[in-house]
Write an enzyme that holds these catalytic residues in place. Structure first.
Site, PDB file in Angstrom:
ATOM      1  N   ASN A  60       0.876  -1.170   0.000  1.00 12.50           N
ATOM      2  CA  ASN A  60       0.000   0.000   0.000  1.00 12.50           C
ATOM      3  C   ASN A  60       0.913   1.220   0.000  1.00 12.50           C
ATOM      4  O   ASN A  60       1.443   1.586   1.038  1.00 12.50           O
ATOM      5  CB  ASN A  60      -0.896  -0.020   1.250  1.00 12.50           C
ATOM      6  CG  ASN A  60      -1.704   1.262   1.395  1.00 12.50           C
ATOM      7  OD1 ASN A  60      -1.799   2.051   0.459  1.00 12.50           O
ATOM      8  ND2 ASN A  60      -2.284   1.470   2.569  1.00 12.50           N
ATOM      9  N   TRP A  61       1.078   1.778  -1.178  1.00 11.90           N
ATOM     10  CA  TRP A  61       2.039   2.881  -1.304  1.00 11.90           C
ATOM     11  C   TRP A  61       1.537   4.187  -0.710  1.00 11.90           C
ATOM     12  O   TRP A  61       2.282   5.147  -0.585  1.00 11.90           O
ATOM     13  CB  TRP A  61       2.384   3.096  -2.779  1.00 11.90           C
ATOM     14  CG  TRP A  61       3.415   2.140  -3.297  1.00 11.90           C
ATOM     15  CD1 TRP A  61       4.058   1.147  -2.600  1.00 11.90           C
ATOM     16  CD2 TRP A  61       3.954   2.111  -4.627  1.00 11.90           C
ATOM     17  NE1 TRP A  61       4.949   0.505  -3.411  1.00 11.90           N
ATOM     18  CE2 TRP A  61       4.909   1.068  -4.666  1.00 11.90           C
ATOM     19  CE3 TRP A  61       3.718   2.847  -5.777  1.00 11.90           C
ATOM     20  CZ2 TRP A  61       5.626   0.772  -5.827  1.00 11.90           C
ATOM     21  CZ3 TRP A  61       4.426   2.542  -6.927  1.00 11.90           C
ATOM     22  CH2 TRP A  61       5.376   1.518  -6.947  1.00 11.90           C
TER      23      TRP A  61
ATOM     24  N   GLU B 165      -7.064   4.973   7.284  1.00  8.65           N
ATOM     25  CA  GLU B 165      -6.811   6.390   6.973  1.00  8.65           C
ATOM     26  C   GLU B 165      -7.985   6.981   6.195  1.00  8.65           C
ATOM     27  O   GLU B 165      -8.325   8.153   6.371  1.00  8.65           O
ATOM     28  CB  GLU B 165      -5.488   6.528   6.190  1.00  8.65           C
ATOM     29  CG  GLU B 165      -4.284   6.312   7.111  1.00  8.65           C
ATOM     30  CD  GLU B 165      -3.051   5.740   6.436  1.00  8.65           C
ATOM     31  OE1 GLU B 165      -2.937   5.800   5.200  1.00  8.65           O
ATOM     32  OE2 GLU B 165      -2.177   5.222   7.173  1.00  8.65           O
TER      33      GLU B 165
ATOM     34  N   GLY C  71       2.247   2.322  10.558  1.00  9.11           N
ATOM     35  CA  GLY C  71       3.250   3.382  10.404  1.00  9.11           C
ATOM     36  C   GLY C  71       3.950   3.762  11.694  1.00  9.11           C
ATOM     37  O   GLY C  71       4.639   4.775  11.751  1.00  9.11           O
TER      38      GLY C  71
ATOM     39  N   SER D 201       3.105  -2.162  10.249  1.00  9.47           N
ATOM     40  CA  SER D 201       4.544  -2.290  10.482  1.00  9.47           C
ATOM     41  C   SER D 201       5.105  -3.668  10.133  1.00  9.47           C
ATOM     42  O   SER D 201       5.981  -4.182  10.828  1.00  9.47           O
ATOM     43  CB  SER D 201       4.885  -1.893  11.928  1.00  9.47           C
ATOM     44  OG  SER D 201       4.485  -0.551  12.171  1.00  9.47           O
TER      45      SER D 201
ATOM     46  N   GLY E 172       2.680  -1.057   4.177  1.00  3.13           N
ATOM     47  CA  GLY E 172       2.858   0.330   3.779  1.00  3.13           C
ATOM     48  C   GLY E 172       4.327   0.638   3.534  1.00  3.13           C
ATOM     49  O   GLY E 172       4.895   0.291   2.492  1.00  3.13           O
ATOM     50  N   GLY E 173       4.963   1.243   4.531  1.00  2.00           N
ATOM     51  CA  GLY E 173       6.342   1.733   4.407  1.00  2.00           C
ATOM     52  C   GLY E 173       7.328   0.753   3.772  1.00  2.00           C
ATOM     53  O   GLY E 173       8.104   1.136   2.882  1.00  2.00           O
TER      54      GLY E 173
HETATM   55  P1  PGA Z   1       2.685   0.273   7.518  1.00  2.00           P
HETATM   56  O1  PGA Z   1       1.241   0.568   6.857  1.00  2.00           O
HETATM   57  O2  PGA Z   1       3.152  -1.041   6.963  1.00  2.00           O
HETATM   58  O3  PGA Z   1       3.549   1.429   7.063  1.00  2.00           O
HETATM   59  O4  PGA Z   1       2.486   0.217   8.995  1.00  2.00           O
HETATM   60  C1  PGA Z   1       0.303  -0.447   6.682  1.00  2.00           C
HETATM   61  C2  PGA Z   1      -0.968   0.070   6.058  1.00  2.00           C
HETATM   62  O5  PGA Z   1      -1.386   1.193   6.375  1.00  2.00           O
HETATM   63  O6  PGA Z   1      -1.587  -0.623   5.237  1.00  2.00           O
END
Ligand code: PGA
Length: 253
Positions: A9-10, A97, A173, A213, A234-235
């Site tokens: 998920n960019w 989000e 995140g 994470s 994400g990250g």
């Molecule tokens: P993260 O984000 O891996 O940066 O914690 C995950 C997400 O929001 O899908």
């Protein structure tokens, strides 16, 4: 056995040139689709070009949200029809989000799921509790309610194809992931909810991801859990090497 699925998920990162360069870089290096499905959910502007760059490879392209209507006076929104036209296979729906910052509700999530299936796009439906809800021991209750509302009215065959991402909001995140055991417990609640609403066969077919994470060095601990079939990342999905490492780690031995 369920095929693992690792989705990046960019969020609102990269520009077009970088997005296409990422696909060129990982193309041909991911596990085959039968071993591990790999998906990159990118900003809408990049999707068509990324899909063209991915042609002939096993990597699939996904969106991060969409509207439930095909067209109309919805300034700034993304049509599922346009996503399908761009060759998108998956779309994230109801990310925390979106729920927190853009007024996504259980009801709009449900309408979007129906619209996605109508266009043959598979939803990755997100659910998860806040830190406060966790501290009040409401995780199971919150997640169950989100899942029940999200899948309302969907037929069994579509639910079997659905991907649910369990993402505890406090772990997104923050570098603070849930323990694999705790995540598995909540993913079991999700599977049981589907079994209650549909049947055991449907619940066993559905894939559940953990998100929050996830990194190359912890993905394996999640993949080892009975009810976790993949990760929404994400990250750690922004760099090609890190994404490829996670895809390889997700493969069942
Ligand atoms: P993260 O984000 O891996 O940066 O914690 C995950 C997400 O929001 O899908």
């Amino acid at each position: 056995m369920r095929t693992p699925i690792v989705a990046g998920n960019w969020k609102m990162n990269k520009v077009y040139r970088e997005a296409v360069a990422f696909i060129e870089e990982v193309k041909g290096k991911t596990p085959s689709k039968d071993e591990v499905e790999t998906v990159i959910c990118a900003p809408a502007l990049f999707l068509k070009g990324m899909n063209e760059a991915a042609e002939g490879s096993d990597i699939q392209i996904g969106a991060q949200t969409m509207h439930f209507e095909d067209s109309g006076a919805f300034t700034g929104e993304i049509s599922p029809l346009a996503l399908a036209d761009a060759g998108v296979t998956y779309t994230i729906i109801g990310h925390s989000e979106r729920r927190e910052l853009f007024n996504e509700t259980d009801d709009s999530v449900n309408r979007k799921l129906h619209a996605a299936y109508y266009h043959n796009i598979i939803p990755i439906m997100c659910c998860g509790e806040t830190l406060k809800e966790r501290e009040q021991h409401k995780t199971a209750e919150v997640v169950k309610k989100q899942v029940e509302a999200g899948v309302k009215g969907l037929d069994r065959e579509n639910v079997k194809r659905l991907v649910i991402a369990y993402e505890p909001i406090w772990a997104i995140g923050t570098g603070r992931s849930s323990s694999a055991g705790d995540a598995n417990e909540t993913c079991a609640v999700i599977r049981n909810t589907i079994a209650e609403l549909y049947d055991e066969e449907t619940a066993q077919a559905l894939r559940i991801q953990y998100g929050g994470s996830v990194k190359p060095d912890n993905i394996k601990s999640f993949m080892e859990q009975e009810h976790i079939d993949g990760a929404l990342v994400g990250g750690a999905s922004l760099a090609p090497d890190s994404f490829l490492d996670m895809a390889k780690e997700a493969k069942y031995e």
